[in-house]
Scaffold this motif. Structure first.
Motif, mmCIF file in Angstrom:
data_model
loop_
_atom_site.group_PDB
_atom_site.id
_atom_site.type_symbol
_atom_site.label_atom_id
_atom_site.label_comp_id
_atom_site.label_asym_id
_atom_site.label_seq_id
_atom_site.Cartn_x
_atom_site.Cartn_y
_atom_site.Cartn_z
ATOM 1 N N PHE A 1 0.818 -1.209 0.000
ATOM 2 C CA PHE A 1 0.000 0.000 0.000
ATOM 3 C C PHE A 1 0.856 1.264 0.000
ATOM 4 O O PHE A 1 0.454 2.277 -0.567
ATOM 5 N N LEU A 2 2.030 1.230 0.619
ATOM 6 C CA LEU A 2 2.916 2.392 0.591
ATOM 7 C C LEU A 2 3.413 2.658 -0.824
ATOM 8 O O LEU A 2 3.362 3.806 -1.310
ATOM 9 N N ILE A 3 3.868 1.606 -1.503
ATOM 10 C CA ILE A 3 4.337 1.767 -2.875
ATOM 11 C C ILE A 3 3.192 2.219 -3.785
ATOM 12 O O ILE A 3 3.355 3.113 -4.625
ATOM 13 N N PHE A 4 2.020 1.607 -3.618
ATOM 14 C CA PHE A 4 0.868 1.975 -4.440
ATOM 15 C C PHE A 4 0.470 3.429 -4.218
ATOM 16 O O PHE A 4 0.254 4.175 -5.181
ATOM 17 N N ALA A 5 0.384 3.848 -2.963
ATOM 18 C CA ALA A 5 -0.040 5.221 -2.666
ATOM 19 C C ALA A 5 0.961 6.238 -3.212
ATOM 20 O O ALA A 5 0.559 7.245 -3.814
ATOM 21 N N LEU A 6 2.241 5.989 -3.022
ATOM 22 C CA LEU A 6 3.247 6.933 -3.516
ATOM 23 C C LEU A 6 3.280 6.996 -5.037
ATOM 24 O O LEU A 6 3.320 8.084 -5.618
ATOM 25 N N SER A 7 3.249 5.835 -5.670
ATOM 26 C CA SER A 7 3.333 5.839 -7.138
ATOM 27 C C SER A 7 2.085 6.450 -7.769
ATOM 28 O O SER A 7 2.187 7.219 -8.734
ATOM 29 N N MET A 8 0.917 6.133 -7.269
ATOM 30 C CA MET A 8 -0.304 6.679 -7.852
ATOM 31 C C MET A 8 -0.460 8.163 -7.552
ATOM 32 O O MET A 8 -0.962 8.921 -8.384
ATOM 33 N N THR A 9 -0.021 8.611 -6.383
ATOM 34 C CA THR A 9 -0.066 10.036 -6.073
ATOM 35 C C THR A 9 0.843 10.811 -7.015
ATOM 36 O O THR A 9 0.437 11.843 -7.569
ATOM 37 N N CYS A 10 2.045 10.310 -7.229
ATOM 38 C CA CYS A 10 2.949 10.966 -8.181
ATOM 39 C C CYS A 10 2.380 10.929 -9.587
ATOM 40 O O CYS A 10 2.474 11.908 -10.334
ATOM 41 N N TYR A 11 1.783 9.811 -9.970
ATOM 42 C CA TYR A 11 1.189 9.697 -11.300
ATOM 43 C C TYR A 11 0.071 10.721 -11.490
ATOM 44 O O TYR A 11 0.015 11.407 -12.509
ATOM 45 N N TYR A 12 -0.827 10.822 -10.513
ATOM 46 C CA TYR A 12 -1.936 11.772 -10.619
ATOM 47 C C TYR A 12 -1.434 13.219 -10.646
ATOM 48 O O TYR A 12 -1.944 14.046 -11.397
ATOM 49 N N LEU A 13 -0.444 13.526 -9.826
ATOM 50 C CA LEU A 13 0.085 14.886 -9.811
ATOM 51 C C LEU A 13 0.776 15.233 -11.125
ATOM 52 O O LEU A 13 0.655 16.354 -11.623
ATOM 53 N N LYS A 14 1.486 14.271 -11.725
ATOM 54 C CA LYS A 14 2.119 14.512 -13.023
ATOM 55 C C LYS A 14 1.067 14.626 -14.119
ATOM 56 O O LYS A 14 1.167 15.484 -14.999
ATOM 57 N N ARG A 15 0.061 13.762 -14.083
ATOM 58 C CA ARG A 15 -0.971 13.764 -15.115
ATOM 59 C C ARG A 15 -1.743 15.075 -15.129
ATOM 60 O O ARG A 15 -2.089 15.601 -16.182
ATOM 61 N N ASP A 16 -2.008 15.613 -13.940
ATOM 62 C CA ASP A 16 -2.782 16.848 -13.855
ATOM 63 C C ASP A 16 -1.921 18.104 -13.938
ATOM 64 O O ASP A 16 -2.431 19.210 -13.841
ATOM 65 N N GLY A 17 -0.609 17.953 -14.076
ATOM 66 C CA GLY A 17 0.260 19.086 -14.326
ATOM 67 C C GLY A 17 0.795 19.780 -13.081
ATOM 68 O O GLY A 17 1.293 20.893 -13.182
#
Length: 74
Positions: free
Chosen positions: A52-68
């Motif tokens: 869950f730590l890896i998932f939360a960090l990777s998806m948070t970074c992904y969403y922040l990059k995707r939304d600019g």
């Protein structure tokens, strides 16, 4: 706060990680109810935390990059 971008930032940076933490806690609590030895429970709980730590960090970074909100360095 009528700006849609502000709400996306709040969701990406705060609400989504909190949902991941809550889901992880629910899985940890359910792992403690398993009829296995303490060693197996501990290993399961550690695996849940890492996943869950890896998932939360990777998806948070992904969403922040995707939304600019986070830009790649050139």
């Amino acid at each position: 706060m009528k700006n849609k971008r502000t709400w996306k930032l709040i969701y990406d940076a705060v609400i989504f990680p909190v949902f991941c933490i809550v889901a992880g806690i629910i899985f940890i609590l359910s792992a403690q109810l398993m009829p296995f030895s303490n060693l197996e429970k501990s290993r399961t709980i550690i695996a849940i935390i890492v996943i869950f730590l890896i998932f939360a960090l990777s998806m948070t970074c992904y969403y922040l990059k995707r939304d600019g909100f986070i830009f790649k360095k050139k």
